[in-house]
Design a protein around this motif. Structure first.
Motif, PDB file in Angstrom:
ATOM      1  N   ALA A 120       0.812  -1.220   0.000  1.00 35.86           N
ATOM      2  CA  ALA A 120       0.000   0.000   0.000  1.00 35.86           C
ATOM      3  C   ALA A 120       0.845   1.270   0.000  1.00 35.86           C
ATOM      4  O   ALA A 120       0.295   2.374  -0.038  1.00 35.86           O
ATOM      5  CB  ALA A 120      -0.923  -0.003   1.222  1.00 35.86           C
ATOM      6  N   GLY A 121       2.164   1.099   0.053  1.00 35.44           N
ATOM      7  CA  GLY A 121       3.043   2.265   0.057  1.00 35.44           C
ATOM      8  C   GLY A 121       3.044   3.003   1.372  1.00 35.44           C
ATOM      9  O   GLY A 121       3.360   4.201   1.427  1.00 35.44           O
ATOM     10  N   ILE A 122       2.703   2.313   2.468  1.00 33.34           N
ATOM     11  CA  ILE A 122       2.700   2.939   3.803  1.00 33.34           C
ATOM     12  C   ILE A 122       4.135   3.015   4.315  1.00 33.34           C
ATOM     13  O   ILE A 122       4.872   2.034   4.293  1.00 33.34           O
ATOM     14  CB  ILE A 122       1.810   2.141   4.779  1.00 33.34           C
ATOM     15  CG1 ILE A 122       0.357   2.194   4.296  1.00 33.34           C
ATOM     16  CG2 ILE A 122       1.926   2.683   6.196  1.00 33.34           C
ATOM     17  CD1 ILE A 122      -0.576   1.315   5.107  1.00 33.34           C
ATOM     18  N   GLU A 123       4.504   4.182   4.783  1.00 32.59           N
ATOM     19  CA  GLU A 123       5.867   4.410   5.258  1.00 32.59           C
ATOM     20  C   GLU A 123       6.192   3.516   6.453  1.00 32.59           C
ATOM     21  O   GLU A 123       5.350   3.279   7.320  1.00 32.59           O
ATOM     22  CB  GLU A 123       6.010   5.892   5.653  1.00 32.59           C
ATOM     23  CG  GLU A 123       7.367   6.263   6.212  1.00 32.59           C
ATOM     24  CD  GLU A 123       7.378   7.674   6.779  1.00 32.59           C
ATOM     25  OE1 GLU A 123       8.362   8.031   7.440  1.00 32.59           O
ATOM     26  OE2 GLU A 123       6.385   8.408   6.563  1.00 32.59           O
ATOM     27  N   LYS A 124       7.445   3.036   6.505  1.00 33.55           N
ATOM     28  CA  LYS A 124       7.916   2.268   7.658  1.00 33.55           C
ATOM     29  C   LYS A 124       8.839   3.154   8.479  1.00 33.55           C
ATOM     30  O   LYS A 124       9.710   3.832   7.930  1.00 33.55           O
ATOM     31  CB  LYS A 124       8.659   1.004   7.214  1.00 33.55           C
ATOM     32  CG  LYS A 124       9.094   0.131   8.386  1.00 33.55           C
ATOM     33  CD  LYS A 124       9.706  -1.182   7.915  1.00 33.55           C
ATOM     34  CE  LYS A 124      10.116  -2.038   9.111  1.00 33.55           C
ATOM     35  NZ  LYS A 124      10.708  -3.327   8.715  1.00 33.55           N
ATOM     36  N   LEU A 125       8.654   3.169   9.798  1.00 34.96           N
ATOM     37  CA  LEU A 125       9.374   4.098  10.671  1.00 34.96           C
ATOM     38  C   LEU A 125      10.220   3.351  11.693  1.00 34.96           C
ATOM     39  O   LEU A 125       9.796   2.341  12.256  1.00 34.96           O
ATOM     40  CB  LEU A 125       8.369   4.993  11.407  1.00 34.96           C
ATOM     41  CG  LEU A 125       8.960   6.082  12.312  1.00 34.96           C
ATOM     42  CD1 LEU A 125       9.674   7.136  11.488  1.00 34.96           C
ATOM     43  CD2 LEU A 125       7.865   6.720  13.148  1.00 34.96           C
ATOM     44  N   ASP A 126      11.423   3.865  11.937  1.00 42.51           N
ATOM     45  CA  ASP A 126      12.286   3.361  13.011  1.00 42.51           C
ATOM     46  C   ASP A 126      12.023   4.213  14.252  1.00 42.51           C
ATOM     47  O   ASP A 126      12.338   5.402  14.287  1.00 42.51           O
ATOM     48  CB  ASP A 126      13.756   3.463  12.591  1.00 42.51           C
ATOM     49  CG  ASP A 126      14.696   2.966  13.680  1.00 42.51           C
ATOM     50  OD1 ASP A 126      14.204   2.411  14.681  1.00 42.51           O
ATOM     51  OD2 ASP A 126      15.918   3.140  13.524  1.00 42.51           O
TER      52      ASP A 126
END
Length: 572
Positions: free
Chosen positions: A57-63
C-alpha cells in the motif's frame, strides 16, 4: 504497477513458490483473500502479512528508536488503547495525528483513535519489537494509569474493591476480571517494563489505600508505580491465571510459574503469593535464560582467581564450594562453571531448589519436599545414575553434606553452595554441621566466596572525590591512594538516574593445598584458615578495591557489600 501480495511475499522469502501456487488454487476455489488463506494455514504470521500489506500500500515504515516524543503527545492516547491496539502516537501536525502501528489496516483502532482525539489519522508501519520497546519507554512508568482510563460506568475492576469488601467477589467474577483486555495489557506492560529495566524481581504489595509496584534492579528495590487499591484483586487474579495457580484460594501461600514471551526471547517467571492484612502480596522472580549462558571469564574474576578456580574445575574428583548470601550470584557462577566444563562424554546431573535455568545436555532435578524429594534423598538417587559431575544447589544439613563429601571421595566432582560470609567460613560451617574434619580435608578442593557490586553507568560516569572516611574504611591488604582517579555515575536516563548499570562480581578464592588439608583435619578456626592461605590469596575487599581503581565500581559500593565480612573478621 502495484505488485501482487503473493509476489511480495515470495520476494521476502516468507513463502515458497509451491506454497504460493497452492494458496492461489485455494483462492480460486473459495474466493477468499490470499493473505487470509496463508495465515489461516499457518504459512505466514499476521505480523508478516501486515508488514507486506503495508509495503504494497506504500505505507511508510518508521524506526521508532530515533524518535523523542513529548509528554503532550503521549497524553493524547491512553495507555489502555496503546496496548490494546499496538500503536503509538508519533506526531501531531495541522489537525492530523500520525500513528505508528504494527497493523496499519486495523480500522477499528483508527476509528476509535479518531473519535477519541478529534483528529484525522495518518498511518505508518513499525515492527512489533520496536513498538514494544517504545511503549515500555513512554508508557511503562505509568502502567497503573492504564486502568484509571476505564469508562466510569464500565463493570469490572472499578467495582472489585466494594464487591470484595461485601464478600460478593466470587471465583467466576475473579476470572472475568482477570480476562478483561485492560487487565491483560496492564500485567503484560508491568512485566515488559521490568524486563526492559533489567529487573530481577517484581513486587506487588497491597496496602490500605494503594497497591505498590516495585522492581529490584541491580539488587536495589525501586518503586515504579502505584495502582489504586480497587485494582488489586484483578491484578493478582490475572497473575494467578498466568501462573496456573488456584485463583479462589486467597489465604494460603502459593507458588507458580509463568513462561513469558518478551522481545528478546522467553523469560521464566517464578511466582510466589502470600496473604497479608491488606490482601495477597505477589513476588515474581524473572529468570532470563540467556543469563545461564554467561561465560566464566565474564563473571568478573581477576586473572589470579580465574586461574585458580579453573584449576579446581579440571579435577577428576573432589568438592568445590561457592559461598555468599542470597542474591550474590552463586547459582550463576555454578552454571558458568558447568557450561565451562561441559563435554558430551561426561554425565552431569544437578539437584536444585528450584531449577532456575535449563541447561542443554545436563540432567536437572528439582527438589520436591512435599513428596519427600529432599537434597539428601535426591543426591542418593543421583549417585545411582552413574554421573561424572554433580551439582547440589545448596548444602543445608549434615545429611546432604555427608553424601556430597562421600560422593567426592568416591570419584565424583561435586559443586555446591553454602551461606557463609567468606571462603574460610565454609570449612568451619561444615565442621559445625557435623562433617568429620578428616573427610572434609580429603575431599575439599577449593572454595570461592563472592558478592555482587553495581557497575558505574558508562554513559554518565565522571571523576569524583569520595569522602576520606570511606577510603579509610576500605583499608585492606591494599589501600586506595588519596590522589587516585576515582569515578562514579551522576545519573541519567540510561541508568534510571541511579548512576549504576549492571553488576559485576568480587571474589575470594581459597585453594586447598597439602598444608591446608593438614590444618583442616584439626578443626581450625576461620582466623587460622585465613592465616594459612597461600601468599597469593586475595580477599573480596582486596578484589573490590582493584575494581574501584579500574573504574568499574565505587568505594561506597564495595564498602556496602563487604562491611559484614570485615566486621566478622575483626571479631575472630
Amino acid at each position: 504497477m502495484k505488485k501482487q501480495i503473493g509476489q511480495l511475499l515470495r520476494a521476502k522469502n516468507y513463502i515458497s513458490e509451491i506454497q504460493l501456487n497452492s494458496a492461489l488454487e485455494q483462492q480460486h476455489r473459495d474466493s477468499r483473500k490470499l493473505g487470509r488463506i496463508l495465515t489461516k494455514n499457518g504459512i505466514i504470521s499476521s505480523r508478516q502479512l501486515a508488514e507486506t500489506l503495508a509495503e504494497q500500500a506504500g505505507i511508510e515504515k518508521l524506526d521508532l528508536e530515533s524518535l523523542n516524543l513529548g509528554r503532550e503527545l503521549i497524553d493524547l492516547v491512553p495507555a489502555e488503547m496503546v496496548s490494546q491496539y499496538n500503536l503509538l502516537p508519533v506526531s501531531r501536525q495541522n489537525g492530523r495525528l500520525t500513528l505508528a502501528m504494527t497493523d496499519p489496516f486495523d480500522t477499528e483502532a483508527i476509528s476509535n483513535i479518531r473519535l477519541l482525539t478529534g483528529l484525522s489519522v495518518r498511518r505508518i508501519f513499525c515492527s512489533t519489537s520496536d513498538l514494544e520497546k517504545a511503549i515500555s519507554k513512554y508508557y511503562g512508568s505509568n502502567v497503573a494509569r492504564m486502568l484509571n482510563d476505564l469508562a466510569p460506568g464500565e463493570k469490572g475492576p472499578k467495582d472489585a474493591k466494594s464487591e470484595l469488601e461485601n464478600g460478593q467477589l466470587t471465583t467466576s467474577k475473579l476470572h472475568e476480571l482477570a480476562r478483561e483486555p485492560s487487565l491483560v495489557n496492564l500485567v503484560n506492560l508491568i512485566l515488559l517494563e521490568a524486563i526492559e529495566a533489567r529487573a530481577s524481581d517484581v513486587h506487588i504489595e497491597p496496602f490500605e489505600k494503594e497497591v505498590k509496584i516495585k522492581y529490584r534492579v541491580d539488587g536495589v528495590l525501586i518503586e515504579k508505580s502505584a495502582s489504586p487499591k480497587r485494582l488489586h484483586p484483578a491484578i493478582v487474579s490475572r497473575i494467578k491465571i498466568m501462573a496456573m495457580m488456584d485463583i479462589a484460594e486467597r489465604f494460603v501461600p502459593q507458588d507458580g510459574h509463568i513462561e513469558f514471551a518478551a522481545t528478546k526471547g522467553k523469560i521464566d517467571i517464578r511466582v510466589s503469593t502470600v496473604p497479608t492484612v491488606f490482601g495477597e502480596a505477589v513476588t515474581m522472580r524473572l529468570l532470563d535464560r540467556s543469563a545461564a549462558l554467561i561465560e566464566l571469564k565474564d563473571l568478573g574474576m581477576n586473572p589470579q582467581t580465574l586461574t585458580g578456580y579453573s584449576e579446581c574445575l579440571k579435577k577428576a574428583h573432589g568438592i568445590v564450594l561457592v559461598t555468599g548470601p542470597t542474591g550474590s550470584g552463586k547459582t550463576t557462577t555454578l552454571y558458568a562453571s558447568l557450561n565451562h566444563i561441559f563435554d558430551p562424554s561426561l554425565k552431569i546431573i544437578t539437584i536444585e531448589d528450584p531449577v532456575e535455568y535449563q541447561l542443554d545436555g545436563i540432567v536437572q532435578m528439582p527438589v520436591n519436599p512435599r513428596r519427600g524429594l529432599t537434597f539428601g534423598r535426591g543426591l542418593r538417587h543421583i549417585l545411582r545414575q552413574d554421573p561424572n559431575i554433580i551439582m547440589v544447589g545448596e548444602i543445608r544439613d549434615k545429611e546432604t553434606a555427608d553424601i556430597a563429601i562421600r560422593a567426592a571421595l568416591t570419584g565424583h566432582l561435586v559443586f555446591s553452595t553454602l551461606h557463609t560470609n567468606d571462603a574460610a567460613g565454609a570449612v568451619t560451617r561444615l565442621i559445625d554441621m557435623g562433617v568429620e574434619p578428616f573427610l572434609l580435608a580429603s575431599s575439599l578442593e577449593g572454595v570461592i566466596a563472592q558478592r555482587l557490586v553495581r557497575r558505574i553507568c558508562p554513559v554518565c560516569r565522571e571523576v569524583y572525590h569520595p569522602n576520606a572516611s570511606i577510603l579509610d574504611g576500605l583499608k585492606n591488604s591494599i589501600s586506595i591512594p588519596h590522589d587516585a582517579k576515582l569515578y562514579h555515575g551522576v545519573g541519567c536516563d540510561e541508568c534510571n538516574k541511579t548512576g549504576m548499570s549492571g553488576r559485576v562480581g568480587i571474589f575470594e578464592m581459597l585453594r586447598v593445598s597439602d598444608s591446608m588439608r593438614k590444618l583442616i583435619s584439626t578443626s581450625p578456626t576461620t582466623e587460622q584458615i585465613v592465616a594459612a592461605a597461600s601468599s597469593d590469596h586475595v580477599s573480596m575487599r582486596h578484589d573490590g578495591i582493584l575494581k574501584i581503581l579500574a573504574g568499574q565500581t565505587t568505594p561506597e559500593e564495595v564498602l556496602r557489600v563487604t562491611q559484614g565480612v570485615e566486621e566478622e573478621d575483626r571479631q575472630e
